[in-house]
Motif scaffolding. Structure first.
Motif, mmCIF file in Angstrom:
data_model
loop_
_atom_site.group_PDB
_atom_site.id
_atom_site.type_symbol
_atom_site.label_atom_id
_atom_site.label_comp_id
_atom_site.label_asym_id
_atom_site.label_seq_id
_atom_site.Cartn_x
_atom_site.Cartn_y
_atom_site.Cartn_z
ATOM 1 N N GLY A 1 -22.330 -18.361 2.593
ATOM 2 C CA GLY A 1 -23.642 -18.960 2.460
ATOM 3 C C GLY A 1 -23.823 -20.357 2.787
ATOM 4 N N PHE A 2 -22.950 -21.012 3.457
ATOM 5 C CA PHE A 2 -23.182 -22.524 3.583
ATOM 6 C C PHE A 2 -23.787 -22.306 5.086
ATOM 7 C CE2 PHE A 2 -19.784 -22.831 0.593
ATOM 8 C CZ PHE A 2 -20.133 -23.731 -0.181
ATOM 9 N N ARG A 3 -25.043 -22.395 5.066
ATOM 10 C CA ARG A 3 -26.020 -22.533 6.354
ATOM 11 C C ARG A 3 -26.045 -23.936 7.031
ATOM 12 N NH1 ARG A 3 -24.474 -17.755 5.591
ATOM 13 N NH2 ARG A 3 -25.695 -16.025 5.486
ATOM 14 N N GLU A 4 -26.074 -24.956 6.101
ATOM 15 C CA GLU A 4 -26.013 -26.084 6.956
ATOM 16 C C GLU A 4 -24.515 -26.578 7.001
ATOM 17 O OE1 GLU A 4 -28.742 -28.106 7.470
ATOM 18 O OE2 GLU A 4 -30.073 -26.111 7.023
ATOM 19 N N GLN A 5 -23.863 -26.933 8.192
ATOM 20 C CA GLN A 5 -22.889 -27.168 8.525
ATOM 21 C C GLN A 5 -22.529 -28.170 9.445
ATOM 22 O OE1 GLN A 5 -19.471 -24.107 8.847
ATOM 23 N NE2 GLN A 5 -21.242 -22.634 8.557
ATOM 24 N N LYS A 6 -21.602 -28.911 9.426
ATOM 25 C CA LYS A 6 -21.101 -29.862 10.471
ATOM 26 C C LYS A 6 -19.409 -29.788 10.665
ATOM 27 C CE LYS A 6 -24.828 -32.980 11.049
ATOM 28 N NZ LYS A 6 -25.861 -32.269 11.842
ATOM 29 N N THR A 7 -19.014 -30.057 11.724
ATOM 30 C CA THR A 7 -17.653 -29.844 12.145
ATOM 31 C C THR A 7 -17.355 -31.159 12.663
ATOM 32 O OG1 THR A 7 -17.714 -27.608 12.092
ATOM 33 C CG2 THR A 7 -15.675 -28.715 12.832
ATOM 34 N N PHE A 8 -16.158 -31.888 12.439
ATOM 35 C CA PHE A 8 -15.815 -32.797 13.225
ATOM 36 C C PHE A 8 -14.407 -32.855 13.735
ATOM 37 C CE2 PHE A 8 -18.792 -33.981 9.816
ATOM 38 C CZ PHE A 8 -19.857 -34.756 10.261
ATOM 39 N N LEU A 9 -13.911 -33.185 14.605
ATOM 40 C CA LEU A 9 -12.756 -33.210 15.075
ATOM 41 C C LEU A 9 -12.165 -34.290 15.403
ATOM 42 C CD1 LEU A 9 -10.375 -31.382 16.492
ATOM 43 C CD2 LEU A 9 -11.917 -31.365 18.494
ATOM 44 N N GLY A 10 -11.018 -34.798 14.747
ATOM 45 C CA GLY A 10 -10.095 -36.115 15.034
ATOM 46 C C GLY A 10 -8.716 -35.616 15.452
ATOM 47 N N PHE A 11 -7.837 -36.823 15.833
ATOM 48 C CA PHE A 11 -6.627 -36.441 16.420
ATOM 49 C C PHE A 11 -5.657 -37.536 15.828
ATOM 50 C CE2 PHE A 11 -9.635 -34.512 19.538
ATOM 51 C CZ PHE A 11 -8.861 -33.373 19.596
ATOM 52 N N ILE A 12 -4.638 -37.167 15.357
ATOM 53 C CA ILE A 12 -3.456 -38.195 15.263
ATOM 54 C C ILE A 12 -2.655 -38.049 16.467
ATOM 55 C CG2 ILE A 12 -1.368 -38.482 13.987
ATOM 56 C CD1 ILE A 12 -2.983 -37.171 11.572
ATOM 57 N N ASP A 13 -1.986 -39.098 17.034
ATOM 58 C CA ASP A 13 -1.279 -39.068 18.191
ATOM 59 C C ASP A 13 -0.131 -39.958 18.206
ATOM 60 O OD1 ASP A 13 -1.959 -41.416 19.317
ATOM 61 O OD2 ASP A 13 -3.973 -40.505 20.264
ATOM 62 N N THR A 14 0.701 -39.858 19.061
ATOM 63 C CA THR A 14 1.818 -40.757 19.274
ATOM 64 C C THR A 14 1.602 -42.221 20.118
ATOM 65 O OG1 THR A 14 2.894 -39.560 21.008
ATOM 66 C CG2 THR A 14 3.467 -39.213 18.569
#
Length: 169
Positions: free
Chosen positions: A82-95
């Motif tokens: 039922g969550f029609r309002e969504q946003k997705t965020f992509l981040g990274f951890i690197d060396t």
């Protein structure tokens, strides 16, 4: 309302049931924030023997292992509940540019714990114990090699941080 979860949903047997339950508790306008993961979005180089890929593939075969592909499923799970309002965020951890201690921390957080799942599976599934013992020995050797790779300044590893945000209307 705000519900925050970090590195939990990939461990759940039925995340949709949990999301439904949480949504019922939330007020209109409430927000759920879920931080999750997906091993297959990781990058490693140089890795001429594809050690990281083999470790991930083994992890997927271990009985009782958490859902190591959860990030690709979270949008659908939120939508279905039922969550029609969504946003997705992509981040990274690197060396990149990290100290040896920081590089070791990335290794520990993403790899060091994996043999524990095999040990638990050996206790839970005694009939698979012999096969799992071979997997455990291979994994322990592979992790020793991988740990040395992480300690090399020219080795690059990047793992994703996926954050999904849904709002109850």
């Amino acid at each position: 309302d705000v519900v925050f979860s970090a590195a939990v949903f990939h461990h759940l047997k039925n995340p949709i049931k949990v999301l439904r339950g949480l949504r019922k508790l939330m007020n209109p306008g409430g927000v759920i924030v879920i931080r999750t993961l997906d091993d297959q979005l990781s990058l490693s180089h140089p890795d001429p023997e594809c050690l990281v890929d083999e470790i991930f593939e083994l992890s997927e075969r271990i009985p009782g292992m958490s859902n190591r592909h959860h990030a690709r499923e979270i949008y659908h799970q939120l939508w279905k509940t039922g969550f029609r309002e969504q946003k997705t965020f992509l981040g990274f951890i690197d060396t990149a540019g990290k100290t040896i201690e920081e590089r070791r921390s990335v290794y520990k957080n993403n790899f060091e714990w994996r043999p524990n799942y095999i040990r638990r599976a050996m206790e839970s599934f005694p009939k698979l114990s012999q096969e799992l013992q071979l997997d455990l020995e291979w994994l322990e050797n592979a992790l020793e090699e991988l740990e040395m790779m992480f300690e090399s300044e020219d080795y690059f590893h990047m793992e994703p941080i996926v954050v999904a945000v849904g709002q109850k209307k």
